[in-house]
Structure formats: structure tokens, C-alpha cells
Write a protein that holds these residues in place. Structure first.
Motif, PDB file in Angstrom:
ATOM      1  N   LEU A  84       3.761  10.690  -6.516  1.00  0.00           N
ATOM      2  CA  LEU A  84       4.807  11.037  -7.383  1.00  0.00           C
ATOM      3  C   LEU A  84       3.877  11.669  -8.675  1.00  0.00           C
ATOM      4  N   TRP A  85       2.879  10.794  -9.103  1.00  0.00           N
ATOM      5  CA  TRP A  85       2.053  11.313 -10.124  1.00  0.00           C
ATOM      6  C   TRP A  85       1.326  12.604  -9.928  1.00  0.00           C
ATOM      7  N   GLN A  86       1.060  12.968  -8.577  1.00  0.00           N
ATOM      8  CA  GLN A  86       0.224  14.131  -8.450  1.00  0.00           C
ATOM      9  C   GLN A  86       1.295  15.010  -8.590  1.00  0.00           C
ATOM     10  N   ILE A  87       2.659  15.065  -8.040  1.00  0.00           N
ATOM     11  CA  ILE A  87       3.448  15.798  -8.188  1.00  0.00           C
ATOM     12  C   ILE A  87       3.784  16.305  -9.830  1.00  0.00           C
ATOM     13  N   ALA A  88       3.811  15.230 -10.373  1.00  0.00           N
ATOM     14  CA  ALA A  88       4.096  15.345 -11.902  1.00  0.00           C
ATOM     15  C   ALA A  88       2.753  16.229 -12.391  1.00  0.00           C
ATOM     16  N   LYS A  89       1.523  16.052 -12.228  1.00  0.00           N
ATOM     17  CA  LYS A  89       0.483  16.797 -12.780  1.00  0.00           C
ATOM     18  C   LYS A  89       0.599  18.132 -12.057  1.00  0.00           C
ATOM     19  N   PHE A  90       0.735  18.351 -10.901  1.00  0.00           N
ATOM     20  CA  PHE A  90       0.952  19.665 -10.266  1.00  0.00           C
ATOM     21  C   PHE A  90       2.132  20.442 -11.091  1.00  0.00           C
ATOM     22  N   ALA A  91       3.287  19.826 -11.638  1.00  0.00           N
ATOM     23  CA  ALA A  91       4.195  20.420 -12.215  1.00  0.00           C
ATOM     24  C   ALA A  91       3.938  21.008 -13.479  1.00  0.00           C
ATOM     25  N   ALA A 151       0.908  -1.184   0.131  1.00  0.00           N
ATOM     26  CA  ALA A 151      -0.004   0.057  -0.064  1.00  0.00           C
ATOM     27  C   ALA A 151       1.002   1.255  -0.193  1.00  0.00           C
ATOM     28  N   ARG A 152       1.984   1.174   0.638  1.00  0.00           N
ATOM     29  CA  ARG A 152       2.821   2.409   0.858  1.00  0.00           C
ATOM     30  C   ARG A 152       3.243   2.610  -0.607  1.00  0.00           C
ATOM     31  N   ASN A 153       3.584   1.638  -1.525  1.00  0.00           N
ATOM     32  CA  ASN A 153       4.402   1.617  -2.715  1.00  0.00           C
ATOM     33  C   ASN A 153       3.253   2.449  -3.696  1.00  0.00           C
ATOM     34  N   GLU A 154       2.130   1.972  -3.695  1.00  0.00           N
ATOM     35  CA  GLU A 154       0.942   2.497  -4.466  1.00  0.00           C
ATOM     36  C   GLU A 154       0.767   4.122  -4.020  1.00  0.00           C
ATOM     37  N   GLU A 155       0.774   4.384  -2.578  1.00  0.00           N
ATOM     38  CA  GLU A 155       0.713   5.522  -2.109  1.00  0.00           C
ATOM     39  C   GLU A 155       1.719   6.699  -2.654  1.00  0.00           C
ATOM     40  N   ALA A 156       2.904   5.807  -2.383  1.00  0.00           N
ATOM     41  CA  ALA A 156       4.135   6.510  -3.217  1.00  0.00           C
ATOM     42  C   ALA A 156       3.977   6.840  -4.811  1.00  0.00           C
TER      43      ALA A 156
END
Length: 161
Positions: free
Chosen positions: A11-18, A2-7
């Protein structure tokens, strides 16, 4: 697991934010450069350009980057505006510091800027670029921690024992 999925989600959220940030920056810089180069309004250009970027930011971030966390409540919109006002304050402060205290001027930039770009990229533009990097960091942290917080999963409480 679950931690891996959350990570991965983070990361995808940070990429979208960027990605949204790049769009916001294009909008912001277009307004800033137009006003600053044509009228010489550095601080007003920053406020108006940033405002245009904020509108773009809310539309994209609430509908894409933080879609799962958004609530579209008055509280969310008010916090979004507060975070962006804080980021705007940081960017205005950075521009002032860089112009007035660090000495980033048109003359200084003209000394190293290629001649083909010198008419478009001035000292204020360099100050804005540096200020934008700092403001983006403040903005992401503020949005992540205060505006688009993760919603509690069903069965979870918001209180901690």
C-alpha cells in the motif's frame, strides 16, 4: 503477521507510485499543454510530454518507490523503457479513440467548460486526462510485474517446485 506487513508495504508503495505519478503528470501536462496550445501538435506534444514524464518517473521510481527492488541493470532500464513505450502507445491510442471515434472536440468541451478555463482546457486536454488514467494503470502493472519485481529473499530460489 508477515502478510499484514507485506500488505502495508504494498500500500505504501502504491501511495509512493501515485505521488510520483502526480509529479510525472505535472511534467507531462506542462510540456503537452505548451506544445499543443502554442503549436497545435497534439500527438507530438503527447510523445514529448510523456517522454519528459518518463525521465522524471525513472529517477523517482527507481530511487524511491521501488528502491528495494531496483537493480539499475541494463535489463531493468530496457524493461522500464518497454513498459513506458507500451503505456505511451495506450495513451496515444486512447487520445485517438477519444478524438476520432468518441468525438471529444474543442467545440464539445467549449459547450460545458467554464469560460475562464476554455482557453486553456481544450478537447485534446480532456482526451489526455482520460488517456492518462488508463496509461497509469498499465504503467503500474507493467513496472510492478516486469521491471521492479521483488528480489528473492536470501535462501529463496526463483524456481518453484
Amino acid at each position: 503477521m508477515a502478510r499484514n506487513e507485506e500488505a502495508k508495504k504494498t500500500l505504501w508503495q502504491i501511495a509512493k507510485f501515485a505521488i510520483v505519478g502526480v509529479l510525472n503528470t505535472v511534467v507531462d501536462f506542462a510540456v503537452f499543454q505548451t506544445l499543443n496550445l502554442t503549436l497545435g501538435w497534439v500527438y507530438a506534444a503527447q510523445v514529448l510530454g510523456y517522454t519528459a514524464g518518463v525521465i522524471n518517473s525513472y529517477l523517482w521510481n527507481s530511487n524511491w518507490t521501488f528502491r528495494e527492488q531496483r537493480t539499475r541493470s541494463f535489463r531493468e532500464i530496457a524493461l522500464f523503457l518497454l513498459v513506458n513505450l507500451a503505456s505511451l502507445g495506450v495513451s496515444l491510442g486512447m487520445i485517438w479513440l477519444l478524438r476520432e471515434k468518441a468525438g471529444i472536440t474543442n467545440a464539445w468541451v467549449a459547450g460545458w467548460m467554464p469560460k475562464a478555463l476554455a482557453g486553456f482546457i481544450k478537447g485534446d486536454t480532456v482526451c489526455k486526462l482520460i488517456a492518462t488514467v488508463v496509461a497509469i494503470a498499465v504503467n503500474y502493472v507493467g513496472n510492478r510485474l516486469f521491471v521492479f519485481k521483488s528480489k528473492p529473499q536470501s535462501g529463496e530460489t526463483t524456481e518453484r517446485a
